[in-house]
Design an enzyme around this catalytic site. Structure first.
Site, short mmCIF file in Angstrom:
data_model
loop_
_atom_site.label_atom_id
_atom_site.label_comp_id
_atom_site.label_asym_id
_atom_site.label_seq_id
_atom_site.Cartn_x
_atom_site.Cartn_y
_atom_site.Cartn_z
NE ARG A 234 -2.79 1.47 -1.10
CZ ARG A 234 -3.27 1.04 -2.27
NH1 ARG A 234 -4.00 -0.06 -2.33
NH2 ARG A 234 -3.00 1.68 -3.37
CE LYS B 175 -2.21 28.51 -4.83
NZ LYS B 175 -3.22 28.99 -5.80
CE LYS C 72 0.63 35.83 -3.87
NZ LYS C 72 0.24 34.40 -3.77
CD GLU D 121 -0.55 38.50 -6.41
OE1 GLU D 121 -0.46 37.26 -6.28
OE2 GLU D 121 -1.23 39.22 -5.64
CG ASP E 248 -3.02 37.26 -9.18
OD1 ASP E 248 -2.93 36.04 -9.36
OD2 ASP E 248 -3.78 37.78 -8.33
#
Length: 281
Positions: free
Chosen positions: A102, A137, A169, A197, A218
């Site tokens: 697994r 992320k 940002k 950004e 962005d």
């Protein structure tokens, strides 16, 4: 072949993953049902068209529990293979194989899923000159592996860590009182790479004038991206980001941006369907 990545401890990863799965008393099912001396052979194969990632990690799980296991890798990480392709053959102690199964499969399924999605985005922008980037992320604790998988799919890693570059940002800008001041503070701190950004055309010149070395455009639509790229005029690299999908990335790439970052590569990639079948020897 040894699996080595910067800031990644393979032995620690394997031990921690197996410990999580084994609990306090180990694989009680295999211990009760499978004779200690039983030997199995097995084949790992894919039920999906995939880009392979994580095979050497899977091998490490089996070797941890059976150092004498015989393993033959039939493909390599980064290979694009069709469904029904055999990926690995192995032969060894039956209990060890079942116990490691697994953890090995989870790892290969997850990383191959990321690599496969990444390759689809890379293929979609082929010939445009734009480079696909991943993001931060990632699942906590798995960043190094997930970013390895995006590389296997053909992407380029963006920031691995917060200390790789400054990324200014909207929250930084708000506290500093404006883009120019935020960038100036980063310049004064001696930071060499300063990514800024911007979400409007009006922010471009203040960011560049203050010393930005890379602009992240962005959530701009395609017409606005074209105007932004023209305004920047190759003074610094440009990166499109925000809401990029497979059906929109080609149009974004054709605006002339240098980079496109896509969070869903690591955030939303489905696991590949990979199986492992055993027979007793």
């Amino acid at each position: 072949m040894t699996f080595q990545l910067d800031r990644f401890d393979l032995d620690q990863f394997v031990a921690a993953t197996l410990s999580e799965d084994l609990g306090d008393f180990g694989d009680i099912t295999s211990a009760a049902v499978i004779p200690a001396e039983a030997r199995f052979s097995g084949v790992m194969d894919t039920r999906d068209d995939i880009v392979v990632a994580g095979l050497l990690l899977a091998e490490a799980f089996f070797r941890k529990l059976d150092p004498a296991v015989e393993i033959e890798l039939l493909v390599a990480d980064g290979d694009e293979v069709p469904r029904k392709t055999d990926l690995m053959r192995l032969k060894g102690n039956g209990r060890a194989m079942l116990t490691a199964e697994r953890s090995a499969l989870n790892t290969v399924q997850h990383l191959s899923g990321i690599a496969t999605m990444t390759r689809s985005y890379v293929d979609a922008i082929a010939g445009t000159g734009a480079t696909l980037l991943d993001t931060r992320k990632t699942i906590p604790g798995l960043r190094v592996l997930e970013k390895y998988a995006t590389r296997m799919g053909g992407a380029t890693n963006h920031r691995m860590r917060l200390d790789d570059a400054a990324m200014i940002k909207d929250n930084h800008v708000a506290v500093a009182g404006g883009i120019s001041e935020a960038v100036r503070r980063a310049v004064d701190a001696g930071i060499a790479r300063i990514i800024v950004e911007v979400d409007s055309l009006e922010q471009i010149e203040p960011a560049l004038g203050a010393g930005a070395t890379h602009l992240l455009l962005d959530n701009m639509d395609v017409p606005t991206l074209k105007r932004a790229v023209a305004l920047v005029g190759k003074r610094v690299p440009t990166e499109a980001s925000g809401g990029v999908r497979l059906d929109t990335i080609r149009g974004i790439a054709e605006t002339g941006v240098d980079f496109i970052s896509v969070g869903r590569l690591t955030q939303s990639a489905p696991a590949a369907d990979i199986g492992l079948d055993f027979v007793q020897l």
